[in-house]
Design a protein around this motif. Structure first.
Motif, PDB file in Angstrom:
ATOM      1  N   PHE A 232     -13.254  13.803   0.700  1.00  0.00           N
ATOM      2  CA  PHE A 232     -12.723  15.039   1.267  1.00  0.00           C
ATOM      3  C   PHE A 232     -13.835  16.017   1.654  1.00  0.00           C
ATOM      4  N   ALA A 233     -15.054  15.715   1.248  1.00  0.00           N
ATOM      5  CA  ALA A 233     -16.195  16.545   1.645  1.00  0.00           C
ATOM      6  C   ALA A 233     -16.865  16.033   2.918  1.00  0.00           C
ATOM      7  N   ASP A 234     -16.432  14.878   3.412  1.00  0.00           N
ATOM      8  CA  ASP A 234     -17.081  14.263   4.576  1.00  0.00           C
ATOM      9  C   ASP A 234     -16.030  13.488   5.360  1.00  0.00           C
ATOM     10  N   ARG A 235     -15.660  14.009   6.518  1.00  0.00           N
ATOM     11  CA  ARG A 235     -14.589  13.402   7.311  1.00  0.00           C
ATOM     12  C   ARG A 235     -14.881  11.942   7.643  1.00  0.00           C
ATOM     13  N   ARG A 236     -16.143  11.615   7.906  1.00  0.00           N
ATOM     14  CA  ARG A 236     -16.483  10.234   8.251  1.00  0.00           C
ATOM     15  C   ARG A 236     -16.214   9.292   7.083  1.00  0.00           C
ATOM     16  N   LYS A 237     -16.481   9.761   5.876  1.00  0.00           N
ATOM     17  CA  LYS A 237     -16.232   8.925   4.701  1.00  0.00           C
ATOM     18  C   LYS A 237     -14.731   8.766   4.451  1.00  0.00           C
ATOM     19  N   LEU A 238     -13.961   9.816   4.732  1.00  0.00           N
ATOM     20  CA  LEU A 238     -12.507   9.710   4.602  1.00  0.00           C
ATOM     21  C   LEU A 238     -11.963   8.703   5.605  1.00  0.00           C
ATOM     22  N   ASP A 239     -12.453   8.770   6.836  1.00  0.00           N
ATOM     23  CA  ASP A 239     -12.021   7.805   7.852  1.00  0.00           C
ATOM     24  C   ASP A 239     -12.389   6.383   7.438  1.00  0.00           C
ATOM     25  N   LYS A 240     -13.565   6.225   6.842  1.00  0.00           N
ATOM     26  CA  LYS A 240     -13.999   4.900   6.395  1.00  0.00           C
ATOM     27  C   LYS A 240     -13.099   4.382   5.281  1.00  0.00           C
ATOM     28  N   LEU A 241     -12.750   5.244   4.341  1.00  0.00           N
ATOM     29  CA  LEU A 241     -11.855   4.831   3.259  1.00  0.00           C
ATOM     30  C   LEU A 241     -10.513   4.375   3.823  1.00  0.00           C
ATOM     31  N   ASN A 242      -9.968   5.144   4.754  1.00  0.00           N
ATOM     32  CA  ASN A 242      -8.694   4.762   5.370  1.00  0.00           C
ATOM     33  C   ASN A 242      -8.814   3.421   6.084  1.00  0.00           C
ATOM     34  N   GLU A 243      -9.927   3.208   6.748  1.00  0.00           N
ATOM     35  CA  GLU A 243     -10.169   1.952   7.456  1.00  0.00           C
ATOM     36  C   GLU A 243     -10.197   0.761   6.489  1.00  0.00           C
ATOM     37  N   LEU A 244     -10.703   0.987   5.290  1.00  0.00           N
ATOM     38  CA  LEU A 244     -10.800  -0.083   4.297  1.00  0.00           C
ATOM     39  C   LEU A 244      -9.449  -0.407   3.663  1.00  0.00           C
ATOM     40  N   VAL A 245      -8.608   0.609   3.513  1.00  0.00           N
ATOM     41  CA  VAL A 245      -7.379   0.452   2.734  1.00  0.00           C
ATOM     42  C   VAL A 245      -6.150   0.149   3.595  1.00  0.00           C
ATOM     43  N   HIS A 246      -6.063   0.764   4.766  1.00  0.00           N
ATOM     44  CA  HIS A 246      -4.820   0.706   5.532  1.00  0.00           C
ATOM     45  C   HIS A 246      -4.360  -0.699   5.915  1.00  0.00           C
ATOM     46  N   PRO A 247      -5.233  -1.618   6.321  1.00  0.00           N
ATOM     47  CA  PRO A 247      -4.719  -2.954   6.672  1.00  0.00           C
ATOM     48  C   PRO A 247      -3.951  -3.621   5.531  1.00  0.00           C
ATOM     49  N   ALA A 248      -4.456  -3.500   4.309  1.00  0.00           N
ATOM     50  CA  ALA A 248      -3.766  -4.099   3.164  1.00  0.00           C
ATOM     51  C   ALA A 248      -2.444  -3.390   2.890  1.00  0.00           C
ATOM     52  N   VAL A 249      -2.423  -2.074   3.069  1.00  0.00           N
ATOM     53  CA  VAL A 249      -1.186  -1.315   2.859  1.00  0.00           C
ATOM     54  C   VAL A 249      -0.139  -1.712   3.897  1.00  0.00           C
ATOM     55  N   PHE A 250      -0.547  -1.867   5.156  1.00  0.00           N
ATOM     56  CA  PHE A 250       0.398  -2.259   6.201  1.00  0.00           C
ATOM     57  C   PHE A 250       0.979  -3.642   5.920  1.00  0.00           C
ATOM     58  N   ASP A 251       0.141  -4.558   5.452  1.00  0.00           N
ATOM     59  CA  ASP A 251       0.631  -5.899   5.113  1.00  0.00           C
ATOM     60  C   ASP A 251       1.669  -5.827   3.994  1.00  0.00           C
ATOM     61  N   ALA A 252       1.388  -5.004   2.980  1.00  0.00           N
ATOM     62  CA  ALA A 252       2.334  -4.851   1.868  1.00  0.00           C
ATOM     63  C   ALA A 252       3.636  -4.225   2.350  1.00  0.00           C
ATOM     64  N   TRP A 253       3.544  -3.263   3.252  1.00  0.00           N
ATOM     65  CA  TRP A 253       4.735  -2.617   3.829  1.00  0.00           C
ATOM     66  C   TRP A 253       5.601  -3.639   4.559  1.00  0.00           C
ATOM     67  N   GLN A 254       4.981  -4.458   5.394  1.00  0.00           N
ATOM     68  CA  GLN A 254       5.741  -5.450   6.142  1.00  0.00           C
ATOM     69  C   GLN A 254       6.413  -6.455   5.213  1.00  0.00           C
ATOM     70  N   SER A 255       5.742  -6.813   4.134  1.00  0.00           N
ATOM     71  CA  SER A 255       6.345  -7.732   3.162  1.00  0.00           C
ATOM     72  C   SER A 255       7.568  -7.106   2.506  1.00  0.00           C
ATOM     73  N   ARG A 256       7.463  -5.825   2.148  1.00  0.00           N
ATOM     74  CA  ARG A 256       8.608  -5.130   1.539  1.00  0.00           C
ATOM     75  C   ARG A 256       9.766  -5.032   2.532  1.00  0.00           C
ATOM     76  N   MET A 257       9.442  -4.722   3.777  1.00  0.00           N
ATOM     77  CA  MET A 257      10.478  -4.607   4.802  1.00  0.00           C
ATOM     78  C   MET A 257      11.210  -5.931   4.986  1.00  0.00           C
ATOM     79  N   ALA A 258      10.455  -7.025   5.026  1.00  0.00           N
ATOM     80  CA  ALA A 258      11.067  -8.341   5.219  1.00  0.00           C
ATOM     81  C   ALA A 258      11.990  -8.686   4.053  1.00  0.00           C
ATOM     82  N   ALA A 259      11.572  -8.347   2.832  1.00  0.00           N
ATOM     83  CA  ALA A 259      12.393  -8.638   1.657  1.00  0.00           C
ATOM     84  C   ALA A 259      13.685  -7.824   1.684  1.00  0.00           C
ATOM     85  N   ILE A 260      13.590  -6.559   2.080  1.00  0.00           N
ATOM     86  CA  ILE A 260      14.788  -5.717   2.159  1.00  0.00           C
ATOM     87  C   ILE A 260      15.723  -6.237   3.245  1.00  0.00           C
TER      88      ILE A 260
END
Length: 207
Positions: free
Chosen positions: A74-102
């Motif tokens: 939160f002290a460095d926008r570039r580092k926040l963007d990097k964190l999101n870049e690292l995490v979001h693909p896995a989160v999206f995959d988990a979301w799609q799996s939950r959606m398919a199960a529902i």
């Protein structure tokens, strides 16, 4: 199935609105909770974070020290963007799996996906409706100070790290003004729930 993207800004009350909709019968998928799951020790996202930010962001039990990591990003926008870049693909995959199960078990479900960065990530096309929970910026800051014990500067830092809440309004199909009382918000949810049911029915069984 109706896929609703629930978004807003920090401290706007998305979780409260999500729980109200869940009480009505919606299925709630919380992206913050998914992020915690994919960031468990030895998961791919966890390894990516440790590789990028170093072992100093870990506790003794090897779980992420979220307070320390938050202070860094939160002290460095570039580092926040990097964190999101690292995490979001896995989160999206988990979301799609939950959606398919529902979908497999409840094809008539109304699914509420609580996605803090829905607009920032351009995810409007991935949902049927965007529901924005809104409070004014000054109220965001006040709630952060009360809820999290932040100083005013810390609260401002976190609010500034996100897209201004007013800029998200044009993307909303449904605007939930959460600046009033809990009872007022609940009344609004009571009013829109039949509309969501009708939208789901029309999507599943078009005329």
């Amino acid at each position: 199935m109706l896929n609703v993207g629930l978004t807003g800004g920090i401290a706007c009350g998305k979780s409260t609105v999500g729980r109200m909709l869940e009480e009505k019968g919606a299925f709630l998928i919380d992206f913050d909770r998914l992020a915690h799951e994919v960031e468990e020790p030895d998961q791919p996202a966890w390894r990516n974070i440790v590789d990028c930010f170093g072992p100093e962001v870990l506790r003794a039990d090897r779980t992420l020290d979220r307070a320390r990591l938050g202070a860094i990003v939160f002290a460095d926008r570039r580092k926040l963007d990097k964190l999101n870049e690292l995490v979001h693909p896995a989160v999206f995959d988990a979301w799609q799996s939950r959606m398919a199960a529902i979908r497999a078990n409840r094809p008539d479900a109304i699914v509420i996906a609580d996605i803090p960065l829905l607009v920032e990530l351009g995810m409007q096309g991935r949902v049927d409706l965007v529901m924005l929970v809104y409070i004014p910026r000054d109220e965001q800051i006040r709630r952060l100070i009360l809820r999290n014990g932040y100083s005013r500067e810390e609260a401002l830092q976190r609010v500034r790290s996100q897209m201004p809440i007013e800029d998200k309004i044009p993307f909303a199909d449904i605007l939930v003004d959460n600046s009033g009382t809990m009872e007022q918000t609940r009344t609004f949810i009571d009013d829109i729930w039949p509309r969501l049911l009708e939208k789901e029915r029309r999507k599943r069984k078009p005329a």
